[in-house]
Design an enzyme around this catalytic site. Sequence first.
Site, short mmCIF file in Angstrom:
data_model
loop_
_atom_site.label_atom_id
_atom_site.label_comp_id
_atom_site.label_asym_id
_atom_site.label_seq_id
_atom_site.Cartn_x
_atom_site.Cartn_y
_atom_site.Cartn_z
CD GLU A 150 38.05 40.65 36.95
OE1 GLU A 150 36.89 40.30 36.68
OE2 GLU A 150 38.32 41.72 37.49
CD GLU A 325 39.84 44.91 34.42
OE1 GLU A 325 38.74 45.15 34.96
OE2 GLU A 325 40.02 43.93 33.67
#
Length: 654
Positions: A150, A325
């Site tokens: 991220e 995710e």
Amino acid sequence: MTSLSAKHFSIGVCDYPEHVPAEDWQKHARLQQSLGLSWVRLAEFSWAKIEPAEGQYQWEWLDNAIDIYAQHGLQVVLGTPTATPPAWLITAHPEILPVDENGQVKKFGSRRHYDHASETYRVHCVRIVTAMAKRYANHTAVKGWQTDNELGHEGTTVSYGGASEARFPLWLEEKYGTLNKLNDAWGNAFWSQDYTTWQQIKAPNLTAVRQANPSHKLDYQRFCSDMIVEFQKLQIEILRSVCPEHFITHNCVIFSAECDLYKLAEGLDFVAWDSYPIGMLEFFATWESEQVKTEYARTGSPDLVSLNHDLYRGLLSQKHFWVMEQQCGHANWAQFNPLPADGAVKLWTAQAWAHGASSVIYFRFRASHFAQEIMHSGLLKQNGQPDRGYHEVEQLAISDFELGESDNRIAVVHDYESLWSYNHQPHNQDLSYWYQFVLFYSGLRKLGLTVDIVHPKQLKQRNYKLVVCPALTLLTPESARSIKEMSDSAKFIFGPRTDFRDQYGKAAEQGQFQQLKSLIKGQLLNFDSMRPTLNQTIISSKPNDVQHQGRLWCESYQADECQTLYRYQGGPLDGQAAVIESHSAITVGALSESLIESVIKQQCKSLHIPVEDVSLPDGVRVTQINNKQLLVNFNQHAISVKGQELSPVNYKLV
Ligand code: GAL
């Protein structure tokens, strides 16, 4: 690039063998295999475990873990561990740490504690990524890589000091060449801001009255975004050369607003993103009402989730993407973290597939019993027993999810430079780029339309009939050109503030629509930033048509060589045009859900694009996939729609 292209939809899980006793690894892999999982993602935060002291590598634990997954038929995606530089590295090189907006150096003790521009850090990243790539290049179970984790998340794109601040003047010099050009581009005649040496230019924080020049802020954001792209590129180059057979991806963040993801995606084989539908609504969607947040507290909102899917599919021109995710129980980071409704995990998985995901990877396998994410769930509870999400994954029928290609004819245009510019000067505390974008996106989805989200430069890749540009407030000459090139073949719908700023973030001297004047053919009269308690009535030019209410933002136009479709009634804009139409474009000046929806509907009808006669009920959406339709019901009650009965929190493929 690898030739990897998915043939079947697959599922997997993020796992952290380093968080559980090694005796449990076999048992976990067995459970993963019996759940029908194909993938595990591993090791993205494991630097200190792999290299506990500089140059001393400990691979055995990871070798063993990977071997165990392999014995159970699982394939592995390895994360490069650069989101978490170890304590020894920070002690040796504290200059790696980033600086916050208040000028404070951030401390070690969490994650993402580095400045992307730091050459010292980059050297160490090259070292660890090379070592890891060499170690696993030939392991048969390892198939691909996730770079870092991220990138830019949690406010970490911008560092307001250190290596970034030192490099910024060099970046500017390369871009502008002379200080005269920069002073002119930023409008530094204002408040005596002219610079006389490059080194005078600092990060745009802590200015005396906390109102830095928006053009300065825009360039700093561009620069920091470029630093992330450069930082990732180093890793891609290593992985490509050491592991040419492996794929490379990156897991982007919900509603990412920091980095230009179109640039970040270049060089990846496919894009991934991390989907937490409940936190997305609670934490990111600051504009949503308490009522909406309550209604969808246990499922998230269907439009916000699908918008992110469409956005990430679009980064690499509609290629399949992964959800790296996927929330599969309660998370821990939003203001409130309710349990998902029964059925939500299956529903989210089906929706991801219908929007183009080829893999969905659940976060995480076993809940952690220590540290920051102690309150986060996984497929297994902390005690190793299956949790609610586990049972849902057990029931999933993924063989129904046949992969297809999307072939949409409606584009929604998105651009990070407009996003930054809009958000630097929203001119209304309740407005943001994403809020405005969502209004138009939801208008389309309520009418049953399946869309692509694209950058202006991608417009010509497909034969789009309708192009919706919700908030394209900043136009570079290239973007303006791409739009104009399409104006003979597509009809455009523009939202408020379109083409208001040039590439430097300045308002055009000739007024709004300077670059798109051949399409829009109107002129801005006034804009009105309204407090939430004000409304502006909008009436149609057709007699007896319904009225609409504008909220937060209304701008009015002088309709030159175009038609007025709607005008304002009452208030300071009384009688002035609210929506104008020329041959190739409709421009909507007001933020009003019902107005936007009815403009889209009329336009689709005139372009012969099939739309729902009656808007879909709240919480129910339809997505076209492989000549079928996936109907999703995010409501906690049953509903009948399009002749189908949908049970609560469920989906149907028809
Ligand atoms: C993601 C992150 C994961 C984990 C997760 C918790 O944003 O990538 O590492 O922190 O959130 O929901």
